[in-house]
Design an enzyme around this catalytic site. Structure first.
Site, PDB file in Angstrom:
ATOM      1  N   LEU A  74      11.088 -88.387  66.159  1.00 21.15           N
ATOM      2  CA  LEU A  74      11.608 -89.359  65.045  1.00 21.15           C
ATOM      3  C   LEU A  74      10.541 -88.628  64.005  1.00 21.15           C
ATOM      4  O   LEU A  74       9.683 -88.019  64.149  1.00 21.15           O
ATOM      5  CB  LEU A  74      11.358 -90.512  65.364  1.00 21.15           C
ATOM      6  CG  LEU A  74      12.196 -91.214  66.387  1.00 21.15           C
ATOM      7  CD1 LEU A  74      11.930 -92.822  66.754  1.00 21.15           C
ATOM      8  CD2 LEU A  74      13.684 -91.415  65.784  1.00 21.15           C
ATOM      9  N   CYS A  78      10.329 -83.840  57.527  1.00 24.26           N
ATOM     10  CA  CYS A  78       9.115 -83.932  56.855  1.00 24.26           C
ATOM     11  C   CYS A  78       7.578 -83.294  57.865  1.00 24.26           C
ATOM     12  O   CYS A  78       7.023 -82.351  57.424  1.00 24.26           O
ATOM     13  CB  CYS A  78       8.909 -85.086  56.252  1.00 24.26           C
ATOM     14  SG  CYS A  78       7.248 -85.456  55.531  1.00 24.26           S
ATOM     15  N   CYS A  83       6.924 -81.314  54.454  1.00 21.97           N
ATOM     16  CA  CYS A  83       6.033 -81.777  53.725  1.00 21.97           C
ATOM     17  C   CYS A  83       4.602 -81.739  54.400  1.00 21.97           C
ATOM     18  O   CYS A  83       3.902 -81.056  53.642  1.00 21.97           O
ATOM     19  CB  CYS A  83       6.197 -83.285  53.439  1.00 21.97           C
ATOM     20  SG  CYS A  83       7.683 -84.308  53.423  1.00 21.97           S
ATOM     21  N   HIS A 133       4.592 -86.150  65.639  1.00 23.81           N
ATOM     22  CA  HIS A 133       5.997 -86.725  66.412  1.00 23.81           C
ATOM     23  C   HIS A 133       5.458 -87.430  67.527  1.00 23.81           C
ATOM     24  O   HIS A 133       6.348 -88.406  67.432  1.00 23.81           O
ATOM     25  CB  HIS A 133       6.559 -85.422  67.229  1.00 23.81           C
ATOM     26  CG  HIS A 133       6.773 -84.134  66.063  1.00 23.81           C
ATOM     27  ND1 HIS A 133       6.990 -84.272  64.701  1.00 23.81           N
ATOM     28  CD2 HIS A 133       6.858 -82.635  66.294  1.00 23.81           C
ATOM     29  CE1 HIS A 133       7.340 -83.082  64.104  1.00 23.81           C
ATOM     30  NE2 HIS A 133       7.404 -82.263  65.134  1.00 23.81           N
ATOM     31  N   PHE A 504     -15.466 -95.458  38.331  1.00 23.95           N
ATOM     32  CA  PHE A 504     -16.219 -94.189  37.612  1.00 23.95           C
ATOM     33  C   PHE A 504     -16.956 -93.358  38.713  1.00 23.95           C
ATOM     34  O   PHE A 504     -17.621 -94.168  39.669  1.00 23.95           O
ATOM     35  CB  PHE A 504     -17.308 -94.502  36.473  1.00 23.95           C
ATOM     36  CG  PHE A 504     -17.645 -93.540  35.702  1.00 23.95           C
ATOM     37  CD1 PHE A 504     -16.771 -92.918  34.729  1.00 23.95           C
ATOM     38  CD2 PHE A 504     -18.730 -93.109  35.808  1.00 23.95           C
ATOM     39  CE1 PHE A 504     -16.988 -91.850  33.989  1.00 23.95           C
ATOM     40  CE2 PHE A 504     -19.140 -91.785  35.126  1.00 23.95           C
ATOM     41  CZ  PHE A 504     -18.365 -91.372  34.308  1.00 23.95           C
TER      42      PHE A 504
HETATM   43  C1  FAD Z   1       8.693 -77.564  52.014  1.00 26.92           C
HETATM   44  C2  FAD Z   1       9.146 -79.050  51.620  1.00 26.92           C
HETATM   45  C3  FAD Z   1       8.092 -79.591  51.411  1.00 26.92           C
HETATM   46  C4  FAD Z   1       8.123 -80.967  51.086  1.00 26.92           C
HETATM   47  N1  FAD Z   1       7.180 -81.763  50.697  1.00 26.92           N
HETATM   48  C5  FAD Z   1       7.448 -83.009  50.183  1.00 26.92           C
HETATM   49  C6  FAD Z   1       6.450 -83.809  49.908  1.00 26.92           C
HETATM   50  O1  FAD Z   1       5.176 -83.216  49.672  1.00 26.92           O
HETATM   51  N2  FAD Z   1       6.675 -85.247  49.289  1.00 26.92           N
HETATM   52  C7  FAD Z   1       7.902 -85.600  49.271  1.00 26.92           C
HETATM   53  O2  FAD Z   1       7.975 -86.878  48.953  1.00 26.92           O
HETATM   54  N3  FAD Z   1       8.794 -84.960  49.957  1.00 26.92           N
HETATM   55  C8  FAD Z   1       8.638 -83.663  50.182  1.00 26.92           C
HETATM   56  N4  FAD Z   1       9.742 -82.802  50.585  1.00 26.92           N
HETATM   57  C9  FAD Z   1      10.876 -83.505  50.716  1.00 26.92           C
HETATM   58  C10 FAD Z   1      11.301 -84.218  52.139  1.00 26.92           C
HETATM   59  O3  FAD Z   1      10.781 -83.530  53.208  1.00 26.92           O
HETATM   60  C11 FAD Z   1      12.796 -84.654  52.085  1.00 26.92           C
HETATM   61  O4  FAD Z   1      13.089 -85.317  51.053  1.00 26.92           O
HETATM   62  C12 FAD Z   1      12.700 -85.679  53.343  1.00 26.92           C
HETATM   63  O5  FAD Z   1      12.063 -85.456  54.565  1.00 26.92           O
HETATM   64  C13 FAD Z   1      14.357 -86.077  53.746  1.00 26.92           C
HETATM   65  O6  FAD Z   1      14.350 -87.230  54.671  1.00 26.92           O
HETATM   66  P1  FAD Z   1      15.924 -87.544  55.318  1.00 26.92           P
HETATM   67  O7  FAD Z   1      15.695 -88.468  56.259  1.00 26.92           O
HETATM   68  O8  FAD Z   1      16.782 -87.270  54.359  1.00 26.92           O
HETATM   69  O9  FAD Z   1      16.309 -86.052  56.150  1.00 26.92           O
HETATM   70  P2  FAD Z   1      15.495 -85.365  57.513  1.00 26.92           P
HETATM   71  O10 FAD Z   1      13.989 -85.790  57.494  1.00 26.92           O
HETATM   72  O11 FAD Z   1      15.713 -84.000  57.445  1.00 26.92           O
HETATM   73  O12 FAD Z   1      16.256 -86.067  58.576  1.00 26.92           O
HETATM   74  C14 FAD Z   1      17.433 -85.570  59.095  1.00 26.92           C
HETATM   75  C15 FAD Z   1      17.475 -85.756  60.573  1.00 26.92           C
HETATM   76  O13 FAD Z   1      19.024 -85.733  60.900  1.00 26.92           O
HETATM   77  C16 FAD Z   1      19.112 -85.126  62.223  1.00 26.92           C
HETATM   78  N5  FAD Z   1      20.330 -84.858  62.486  1.00 26.92           N
HETATM   79  C17 FAD Z   1      20.977 -84.012  61.760  1.00 26.92           C
HETATM   80  N6  FAD Z   1      22.391 -83.702  62.082  1.00 26.92           N
HETATM   81  C18 FAD Z   1      22.346 -84.534  63.261  1.00 26.92           C
HETATM   82  C19 FAD Z   1      23.517 -85.063  64.152  1.00 26.92           C
HETATM   83  N7  FAD Z   1      24.822 -84.636  64.283  1.00 26.92           N
HETATM   84  N8  FAD Z   1      23.140 -85.608  65.262  1.00 26.92           N
HETATM   85  C20 FAD Z   1      21.900 -86.165  65.304  1.00 26.92           C
HETATM   86  N9  FAD Z   1      20.866 -85.827  64.530  1.00 26.92           N
HETATM   87  C21 FAD Z   1      21.185 -85.070  63.329  1.00 26.92           C
HETATM   88  C22 FAD Z   1      18.029 -84.139  62.162  1.00 26.92           C
HETATM   89  O14 FAD Z   1      17.622 -83.699  63.470  1.00 26.92           O
HETATM   90  C23 FAD Z   1      16.868 -84.679  61.418  1.00 26.92           C
HETATM   91  O15 FAD Z   1      15.865 -85.174  62.231  1.00 26.92           O
HETATM   92  C24 FAD Z   1       9.712 -81.728  51.044  1.00 26.92           C
HETATM   93  C25 FAD Z   1      10.580 -80.665  51.348  1.00 26.92           C
HETATM   94  C26 FAD Z   1      10.220 -79.537  51.582  1.00 26.92           C
HETATM   95  C27 FAD Z   1      11.690 -78.478  51.795  1.00 26.92           C
END
Ligand code: FAD
Ligand code: NAP
Length: 526
Positions: A74, A78, A83, A133, A504
């Site tokens: 889960l 990120c 992140c 994880h 401070f």
């Molecule tokens: C390089 C980078 C750095 C970042 N750093 C930051 C930061 O410092 N601070 C910040 O606030 N944000 C940051 N972000 C943004 C942040 O990572 C995302 O906004 C956030 O993780 C999105 O969460 P989510 O739940 O929408 O998607 P995700 O966390 O991507 O979750 C989607 C999930 O859906 C699952 N899934 C997809 N399709 C299926 C399916 N058919 N069946 C079962 N499971 C499926 C995937 O396996 C995944 O686990 C960063 C992004 C990037 C690219």
């Protein structure tokens, strides 16, 4: 594998996750109550930031959620690819930067560039990422008591039925939290060896890059570029907009932007703004150069052995769009209202799938908002205003209006600026050791021009703070609270700010600077 009655410790979870990731055909991980054909209040498709927080909130409210995720853990992208590696790399960049500036001075050893390796940092991340994880699987099962099916891709049959792991799950509502994936620009040569994005960097890098060309000019480009440069990998950013002027970033103050971009150049980066990448060129299947059209119209060829794409992400909407017919907007994001409801009743979408910033606060809170509405609350989540940040070798943080936006909104004569170093002609501000603060003390005393920048923007008439901007270290947490305070209906006045108790030496100095000016009936710049 039925884990319902197993209580794995973190090491056991890590082993199970690692072995599942290593074997794409490995069995699903089931944490299900085991009753006959239950009907869930919501199935969360995707257990990333949005899905996990939404399901946990629903469970806490007395509902029955189920999370299904294709990965064996889960938390989503990120901690796996986004992140968490970004923060590891950005912290390394900050450390490397300090070691370079102070090489062979004070107690710092002579900087040894051969020990600064991108590949080694990637390996360090891969060796450690399983602990987050494992913790999230453990916490969600043992502390939050949420049912889940992991290591199993979900197939949406209809809005009340999802299949995964050879089972059929029935649900009253569906919450789509399937995230997004990197999107490539349409230029030739991206299939060459040596072209990476933030996902393939951690999954596939197998050599030490010596020169880098980054395509894109937003957070990923600036953060990863600053890290690559700090390791000694000569980096060029090719950005079609001026840096930090991409549409995705709002409220960026011009003085802050200039301090940040000048600082990147000062550290040796080449930044080509308003430049167009034409092609990535290779020899024997590997990258050798990138052809770029400069703002002048001239075409140049940049030699490199490493191309990094920071050109944004596209939401994973195809399955839900095809099966459920949910409305998707012109930018490829699922259309939702402020309750996270899609165009199909009973189907919600959250996180990176919907419009707005692709940030953790929005992913988590949109999941929670969907859950609370499903549980009968009438709750809206408006994410038009939010604090923001990025890293270079600094932490760059901002909230509210830029100076230019404030001048437009409140009128030139009403806007009051308190900034450090102050802008006063002839003051020789580059050599002024201010801000002298947490994280920049060593710079303040020996390389003052590196000690950061900060600005407070005030509406002189109402005396309310309307914007705050900071480059330095250690101020990010304060911006979470500043955001809350300045966006309250009553706002935050300079008088209240100046009467707070500072710890401070506080990194942003805003409290004490306000106190020096709050006595003025008619406020003045500082
Ligand atoms: C390089 C980078 C750095 C970042 N750093 C930051 C930061 O410092 N601070 C910040 O606030 N944000 C940051 N972000 C943004 C942040 O990572 C995302 O906004 C956030 O993780 C999105 O969460 P989510 O739940 O929408 O998607 P995700 O966390 O991507 O979750 C989607 C999930 O859906 C699952 N899934 C997809 N399709 C299926 C399916 N058919 N069946 C079962 N499971 C499926 C995937 O396996 C995944 O686990 C960063 C992004 C990037 C690219
Ligand atoms: N909080 C954090 O610190 C953090 C860190 C990293 C990522 N993130 C989030 O993760 C998401 C992805 O970040 P990102 O920086 O990759 O994407 P982004 O913010 O969407 O920016 C994409 C960049 O690529 C450029 N671009 C897009 N298509 C292009 C093309 N065809 N040719 C040339 N340039 C192109 C854009 O140029 P234009 O400006 O001209 O459009 C922009 O500079 C963002 O939503 C971001 O907020 C957050």
């Amino acid at each position: 594998m039925d884990l319902r009655n197993e209580h794995l410790n973190l090491g056991e979870w890590m082993e199970l996750i690692d072995s599942s990731l290593a074997d794409p055909g490995s069995e699903p991980l089931l944490n299900l109550e085991g009753d006959e054909d239950p009907v869930y209040d919501a199935v969360f498709v995707g257990g990333g930031a949005g899905g996990r927080f939404g399901a946990s909130y629903m469970k806490a409210m007395g509902g029955r959620p189920l999370i299904i995720d294709a990965w064996p853990f889960l938390g989503g992208s990120c901690p796996h690819q986004a992140c968490v590696p970004h923060h590891l790399f950005s912290e390394a960049a900050e450390e490397l930067d300090r070691m370079r500036w102070f090489s062979d001075e004070l107690f710092f050893p002579k900087f040894d560039a051969s020990r600064a390796s991108i590949l080694e940092l990637v390996k360090l991340f891969l060796a450690g990422r399983g602990s987050a994880h494992a913790f999230m699987n453990w916490q969600t099962k043992e502390q939050l008591d949420v049912e889940y099916v992991l290591n199993a891709r979900a197939t949406i049959v209809d809005k009340h039925t999802v299949t995964a792991a050879g089972k059929t799950f029935r649900t009253k509502n569906l919450v789509l939290g399937m995230g997004a994936r990197p999107v490539n620009p349409d230029i030739p040569g991206l299939d060459l060896r040596g072209v990476y994005d933030f996902v393939s960097l951690v999954e596939e890098l197998d050599y030490e890059p010596t020169r880098c060309v980054i395509i894109g000019g937003s957070k990923v480009a600036m953060e990863y570029g600053s890290f690559f440069q700090a390791t000694g990998c000569d980096t060029t950013i090719v950005s079609r907009s001026p840096l930090m002027r991409t549409k995705v970033l709002h409220h960026v103050d011009e003085d802050l932007r200039r301090y940040v971009v000048d600082g990147m150049r000062q550290r040796g980066m080449t930044i080509l703004e308003e430049a167009t990448p034409i092609s990535v060129n290779g020899v024997d299947g590997s990258v050798r150069s990138v052809t770029v059209r400069l703002v002048t119209g001239e075409e140049v060829e940049l030699e490199t052995d490493f191309v990094f794409l920071g050109t944004g992400e596209r939401p994973t909407v195809e399955q839900a769009q095809k099966t459920l017919g949910i409305e998707v907007g012109p930018t490829g994001r699922v259309v939702v209202n402020k309750r996270m409801q899609t165009s199909v009743p009973g189907v919600y979408a959250i996180g990176d799938m919907i419009s707005g910033p692709m940030e953790m606060f929005k992913a988590r809170k949109s999941g929670v908002c969907a859950a609370r509405n499903i549980m009968g609350e009438d709750l809206e989540f408006d994410f038009t205003e939010f604090p923001d940040f990025l890293h270079t070798t600094y932490e760059v943080t901002w909230v509210g209006l830029s100076e230019a936006e404030a001048r437009e909104t409140y009128g030139d004569d009403n806007v009051i600026i308190i900034q450090m170093p102050p802008y006063v002609e002839g003051l020789d501000t580059p050599n002024l050791p201010l801000p002298c603060a947490e994280g920049t003390m060593l710079y303040a005393f020996s390389k003052p021009e590196l000690s950061g920048f900060q600005k407070l923007v005030i509406d002189g008439e109402s005396r309310k703070v309307v914007g705050a901007h900071h480059v330095g270290y250690g101020a990010k947490d304060a911006f979470q609270y500043l955001d809350f305070l300045i966006h309250r209906p009553e706002g935050l006045t300079i008088d209240t700010l100046g009467w707070m108790n500072e710890l401070f030496l506080n990194p942003e100095h805003f409290v004490q600077l306000s106190r020096l000016r709050a006595g003025n009936a008619k406020l003045r710049h500082m």
